[in-house]
Scaffold this motif. Structure first.
Motif, PDB file in Angstrom:
ATOM      1  N   ARG A 140       0.823  -1.201   0.000  1.00  0.00           N
ATOM      2  CA  ARG A 140       0.000   0.000   0.000  1.00  0.00           C
ATOM      3  C   ARG A 140       0.862   1.257   0.000  1.00  0.00           C
ATOM      4  O   ARG A 140       0.504   2.285  -0.560  1.00  0.00           O
ATOM      5  CB  ARG A 140      -0.927   0.002   1.210  1.00  0.00           C
ATOM      6  N   TRP A 141       2.025   1.193   0.652  1.00  0.00           N
ATOM      7  CA  TRP A 141       2.940   2.329   0.616  1.00  0.00           C
ATOM      8  C   TRP A 141       3.651   2.420  -0.742  1.00  0.00           C
ATOM      9  O   TRP A 141       3.948   3.513  -1.217  1.00  0.00           O
ATOM     10  CB  TRP A 141       3.992   2.195   1.732  1.00  0.00           C
ATOM     11  N   ALA A 142       3.919   1.266  -1.334  1.00  0.00           N
ATOM     12  CA  ALA A 142       4.664   1.261  -2.591  1.00  0.00           C
ATOM     13  C   ALA A 142       3.864   1.890  -3.723  1.00  0.00           C
ATOM     14  O   ALA A 142       4.423   2.593  -4.572  1.00  0.00           O
ATOM     15  CB  ALA A 142       5.055  -0.173  -2.960  1.00  0.00           C
ATOM     16  N   ALA A 143       2.546   1.655  -3.741  1.00  0.00           N
ATOM     17  CA  ALA A 143       1.721   2.152  -4.844  1.00  0.00           C
ATOM     18  C   ALA A 143       1.734   3.688  -4.923  1.00  0.00           C
ATOM     19  O   ALA A 143       2.030   4.251  -5.985  1.00  0.00           O
ATOM     20  CB  ALA A 143       0.300   1.626  -4.711  1.00  0.00           C
ATOM     21  N   PRO A 144       1.433   4.416  -3.811  1.00  0.00           N
ATOM     22  CA  PRO A 144       1.489   5.888  -3.926  1.00  0.00           C
ATOM     23  C   PRO A 144       2.897   6.415  -4.170  1.00  0.00           C
ATOM     24  O   PRO A 144       3.076   7.429  -4.847  1.00  0.00           O
ATOM     25  CB  PRO A 144       0.934   6.378  -2.587  1.00  0.00           C
ATOM     26  N   LEU A 145       3.908   5.725  -3.629  1.00  0.00           N
ATOM     27  CA  LEU A 145       5.286   6.162  -3.873  1.00  0.00           C
ATOM     28  C   LEU A 145       5.639   6.047  -5.355  1.00  0.00           C
ATOM     29  O   LEU A 145       6.238   6.961  -5.939  1.00  0.00           O
ATOM     30  CB  LEU A 145       6.250   5.321  -3.034  1.00  0.00           C
ATOM     31  N   LEU A 146       5.234   4.931  -5.958  1.00  0.00           N
ATOM     32  CA  LEU A 146       5.474   4.757  -7.391  1.00  0.00           C
ATOM     33  C   LEU A 146       4.717   5.798  -8.202  1.00  0.00           C
ATOM     34  O   LEU A 146       5.251   6.368  -9.162  1.00  0.00           O
ATOM     35  CB  LEU A 146       5.046   3.341  -7.819  1.00  0.00           C
ATOM     36  N   ALA A 147       3.473   6.075  -7.807  1.00  0.00           N
ATOM     37  CA  ALA A 147       2.686   7.092  -8.503  1.00  0.00           C
ATOM     38  C   ALA A 147       3.356   8.456  -8.406  1.00  0.00           C
ATOM     39  O   ALA A 147       3.373   9.229  -9.369  1.00  0.00           O
ATOM     40  CB  ALA A 147       1.278   7.152  -7.919  1.00  0.00           C
ATOM     41  N   LEU A 148       3.940   8.777  -7.223  1.00  0.00           N
ATOM     42  CA  LEU A 148       4.636  10.059  -7.048  1.00  0.00           C
ATOM     43  C   LEU A 148       5.862  10.140  -7.949  1.00  0.00           C
ATOM     44  O   LEU A 148       6.107  11.177  -8.590  1.00  0.00           O
ATOM     45  CB  LEU A 148       5.038  10.227  -5.581  1.00  0.00           C
ATOM     46  N   LEU A 149       6.612   9.052  -8.014  1.00  0.00           N
ATOM     47  CA  LEU A 149       7.803   9.037  -8.872  1.00  0.00           C
ATOM     48  C   LEU A 149       7.412   9.243 -10.340  1.00  0.00           C
ATOM     49  O   LEU A 149       8.072   9.986 -11.068  1.00  0.00           O
ATOM     50  CB  LEU A 149       8.555   7.717  -8.705  1.00  0.00           C
ATOM     51  N   ILE A 150       6.339   8.584 -10.764  1.00  0.00           N
ATOM     52  CA  ILE A 150       5.875   8.728 -12.147  1.00  0.00           C
ATOM     53  C   ILE A 150       5.439  10.163 -12.410  1.00  0.00           C
ATOM     54  O   ILE A 150       5.721  10.741 -13.471  1.00  0.00           O
ATOM     55  CB  ILE A 150       4.727   7.741 -12.438  1.00  0.00           C
ATOM     56  N   ALA A 151       4.759  10.776 -11.433  1.00  0.00           N
ATOM     57  CA  ALA A 151       4.304  12.153 -11.600  1.00  0.00           C
ATOM     58  C   ALA A 151       5.482  13.111 -11.712  1.00  0.00           C
ATOM     59  O   ALA A 151       5.485  14.020 -12.557  1.00  0.00           O
ATOM     60  CB  ALA A 151       3.410  12.546 -10.424  1.00  0.00           C
ATOM     61  N   VAL A 152       6.496  12.919 -10.846  1.00  0.00           N
ATOM     62  CA  VAL A 152       7.686  13.781 -10.896  1.00  0.00           C
ATOM     63  C   VAL A 152       8.382  13.628 -12.247  1.00  0.00           C
ATOM     64  O   VAL A 152       8.775  14.618 -12.878  1.00  0.00           O
ATOM     65  CB  VAL A 152       8.653  13.443  -9.747  1.00  0.00           C
ATOM     66  N   TYR A 153       8.502  12.387 -12.699  1.00  0.00           N
ATOM     67  CA  TYR A 153       9.125  12.144 -14.003  1.00  0.00           C
ATOM     68  C   TYR A 153       8.303  12.804 -15.112  1.00  0.00           C
ATOM     69  O   TYR A 153       8.866  13.428 -16.028  1.00  0.00           O
ATOM     70  CB  TYR A 153       9.229  10.641 -14.259  1.00  0.00           C
ATOM     71  N   GLY A 154       6.989  12.681 -15.016  1.00  0.00           N
ATOM     72  CA  GLY A 154       6.123  13.270 -16.044  1.00  0.00           C
ATOM     73  C   GLY A 154       6.257  14.778 -16.107  1.00  0.00           C
ATOM     74  O   GLY A 154       6.316  15.362 -17.201  1.00  0.00           O
ATOM     75  N   VAL A 155       6.312  15.429 -14.943  1.00  0.00           N
ATOM     76  CA  VAL A 155       6.469  16.884 -14.916  1.00  0.00           C
ATOM     77  C   VAL A 155       7.806  17.287 -15.529  1.00  0.00           C
ATOM     78  O   VAL A 155       7.892  18.205 -16.362  1.00  0.00           O
ATOM     79  CB  VAL A 155       6.347  17.418 -13.479  1.00  0.00           C
ATOM     80  N   GLY A 156       8.851  16.575 -15.136  1.00  0.00           N
ATOM     81  CA  GLY A 156      10.176  16.876 -15.694  1.00  0.00           C
ATOM     82  C   GLY A 156      10.231  16.665 -17.196  1.00  0.00           C
ATOM     83  O   GLY A 156      10.802  17.488 -17.929  1.00  0.00           O
ATOM     84  N   GLN A 157       9.620  15.576 -17.643  1.00  0.00           N
ATOM     85  CA  GLN A 157       9.598  15.298 -19.076  1.00  0.00           C
ATOM     86  C   GLN A 157       8.781  16.349 -19.818  1.00  0.00           C
ATOM     87  O   GLN A 157       9.137  16.751 -20.935  1.00  0.00           O
ATOM     88  CB  GLN A 157       9.015  13.906 -19.330  1.00  0.00           C
ATOM     89  N   GLY A 158       7.697  16.790 -19.208  1.00  0.00           N
ATOM     90  CA  GLY A 158       6.882  17.829 -19.836  1.00  0.00           C
ATOM     91  C   GLY A 158       7.650  19.131 -20.002  1.00  0.00           C
ATOM     92  O   GLY A 158       7.575  19.784 -21.052  1.00  0.00           O
ATOM     93  N   ILE A 159       8.397  19.505 -18.975  1.00  0.00           N
ATOM     94  CA  ILE A 159       9.215  20.725 -19.066  1.00  0.00           C
ATOM     95  C   ILE A 159      10.268  20.578 -20.153  1.00  0.00           C
ATOM     96  O   ILE A 159      10.498  21.480 -20.957  1.00  0.00           O
ATOM     97  CB  ILE A 159       9.865  21.034 -17.702  1.00  0.00           C
ATOM     98  N   SER A 160      10.915  19.410 -20.157  1.00  0.00           N
ATOM     99  CA  SER A 160      11.952  19.151 -21.160  1.00  0.00           C
ATOM    100  C   SER A 160      11.374  19.189 -22.569  1.00  0.00           C
ATOM    101  O   SER A 160      11.966  19.775 -23.479  1.00  0.00           O
ATOM    102  CB  SER A 160      12.602  17.794 -20.887  1.00  0.00           C
TER     103      SER A 160
END
Length: 569
Positions: free
Chosen positions: A203-223
């Motif tokens: 249950r902790w892993a799922a939101p952590l993974l979602a956060l990592l994906i979101a951070v990556y997505g934001v960075g990729q969007g800026i790039s």
């Protein structure tokens, strides 16, 4: 109590015939189909090229990993690094950014630590599969679940085996692999189990993974946004602004250097030196630095830079200018000059430019090339002779007439000679025979269309031949130029002439393999460009310029002439 009927004997013919004949037949057909496919693929000439390419990629990956054993050269950096490990003149595809072997690619990019992590993941997945399979095998009510688990694991194993020959980096295939891993390793409902320690961790892993994906997505969007600005930039200042916003992406700084060179910056050579130290496989950078060296009279430096560029890619145009400068200095053996001029031939274009007849070494190269063409593709020899030495065409015709049986190229030569002599019927006969013998060669259909025009410009089969030529690919004929010859109005004729010259391809392979497919606008210095396709190919544009000039449209004519000049040496 109803008596139980006796079971049939296990070895009975009825059981064998009914239970096993269909599966055995299916297996036999599958094996036969597989053997047939292997035989057909094995006999295809392209297979040997593909094998040689893969072996060369694997060799490069092993060398890169051996030189950077602990951490490798960085994720996604194989393509850029491999450009410095390729064998000069060997088999390679300049567009490839992976080793076409996931395991060797991992070793080259992430070293033994990355390879160890890949193996650890494999062991964890296999152990999870084994635990689940044993649990399902012990439960006779879950046969369907066990079958699905086995199918998913078999598919995952298939990906693993195919990964010996390919590297699956595109998103759809990578997602499919992830889905298969989940199907194999994760028990359905595992997270939902109340009171389970594993469930709490998941249950902790799922939101952590979602956060990592979101951070990556934001960075990729800026790039991606910055890259969009970079591609839309029209001035040096706009490119410099993007480079300042994302200084970690060297692609932008490379572009700044190239644009400052084009603007005549006196510091361009020093800027190239700095960037080539950071990106030593940027072949266009080496070529442009060679142009600067030649302009200041430093032929030795120019030859050094061009030699570096041609060692990176034999088809980037550096070989022909290395030979040009070396020939002018007289410091290189004649045979080496011939080899360098031959290295510049990409096999897709013909040496029709006047450049190729200007020096003894180039003339000798043409002689060797035409001797080879006469044996294999007499039509190509004819085209080169027509551009450089038309008086030798009669000698070529004598050679071609002696060939028995004639090749499609021989028939084309005889047809072209008849067309030049004004004998349309004979020309059509030869062109028709050539097209029928070489049914997949678009040039022969285009040539037959020209023969049809000589017979009857209104023949409706002319357009059919031209469409077939475009469909199959016309390499040396221009369907639009042929259409323009029978166009009935000026605007149509001009439109066809404008579209009759093949587009100029700008090599962006360095950027592609170095920056995940992101291209730049690197332009080769004018003095180091290709000798050009020659007047025969550019003739439609000359016609277009003449048409504008005759109509008093001076500005349009000058624009066309500038486009022609851009394609000439």
């Amino acid at each position: 109590m109803r008596p139980v009927p006796p079971l049939p004997a296990c070895g009975g013919e009825g059981v064998r015939g009914e239970g096993w004949s269909a599966p055995l037949l299916g297996v036999a057909l599958l094996i036969a189909a597989a053997l047939t496919a292997v035989y057909l693929i094995g006999g295809n000439a392209s297979r040997f090229t593909g094998d040689a390419l893969r072996f060369e990629l694997w060799r490069g990956a092993l060398q890169i990993g051996a030189d950077h054993p602990l951490l490798g050269v960085g994720v996604g950096m194989f393509g850029r690094e491999y450009r410095d490990y390729r064998v000069f003149g060997g088999t390679y595809d300049n567009r490839l950014g992976t080793a076409h072997n996931a395991y060797l690619n991992t070793f080259a990019e992430t070293g033994v630590l990355g390879l160890a992590l890949m193996i650890a993941f494999g062991v964890v997945i296999a152990w999870a599969f084994w635990r689940r399979w044993r649990a399902l095998a012990a439960n006779p009510t879950r046969v369907a679940d066990r079958t699905r688990l086995e199918g998913a694991f078999a598919a995952l194993m298939g990906f693993g085996v195919q990964s010996i020959f390919d590297t699956f980096v595109v998103t759809p295939l990578a997602l499919l692999t992830v889905v298969l891993v989940v199907l194999v390793a994760v028990e359905p409902g595992q997270i939902a189990r109340a009171g389970s320690a594993d469930a709490r961790r998941l249950r902790w892993a799922a939101p952590l993974l979602a956060l990592l994906i979101a951070v990556y997505g934001v960075g990729q969007g800026i790039s991606d946004s910055l890259y969009g600005q970079f591609r839309a930039a029209g001035t040096l200042e706009e490119v410099e602004a993007v480079a300042a916003a994302d200084p970690n992406l060297a692609l932008y700084r490379l572009q700044v250097v190239a644009l400052r060179d084009q603007a005549g910056d006196p510091e361009a050579d020093a800027l190239y030196a700095d960037m080539l130290a950071e990106a030593p496989t940027w072949d266009i950078g080496w070529i442009n630095r060679a142009a600067l060296a030649e302009n200041r009279g430093d032929d030795a430096a120019a030859l050094e830079y061009l030699d570096r560029a041609r060692s990176i890619d034999r088809l980037n145009g550096s070989a022909v200018h290395w030979a040009r400068i070396a020939e002018s200095t007289g410091a290189v053996a004649h045979a080496d000059l011939i080899d360098a001029y031959a290295l510049s031939n990409d096999g897709l274009s013909l040496p029709l430019s006047t450049f190729w007849g200007e020096t003894p070494a180039r003339q000798d190269y043409l002689g060797i090339l035409m001797a080879n063409y006469t044996l294999s593709s007499a039509d190509l020899s004819y085209r080169v002779l027509q551009a450089h030495d038309p008086e030798q065409i009669e000698a070529l015709l004598n050679v071609v007439r002696a060939h028995e049986p004639p090749t499609p190229g021989d028939l084309w030569v005889l047809g072209e000679a008849a067309l030049s002599a004004g004998d349309a019927a004979v020309a059509f006969d030869f062109m028709d025979r050539a097209a029928r013998l070489a049914r997949t060669n678009g040039d022969h259909y285009a040539a037959r269309a020209r023969a049809r025009i000589a017979l009857d410009p209104t023949d409706p089969l002319i357009e059919i031949d031209l469409k077939l030529a475009e469909l199959l690919g016309a390499r040396y004929e221009s369907p639009n130029a042929i259409r323009a010859s029978i166009a009935t109005d000026v605007e149509t004729q001009r439109r066809l002439w404008a579209a009759a010259v093949p587009p100029q391809v700008v090599d962006q392979n360095f950027a592609g393999v170095s920056y995940g497919g992101r291209a730049a606008g690197f332009a080769i210095a004018p003095s180091m460009r290709s000798p050009g396709p020659g007047r025969p190919v550019l003739e439609p544009w000359y016609n277009l310029a003449d048409s504008y000039a005759a109509a008093g449209e001076t500005e349009a004519a000058e624009n066309v002439l500038r486009a022609i000049e851009d394609r000439l040496p």
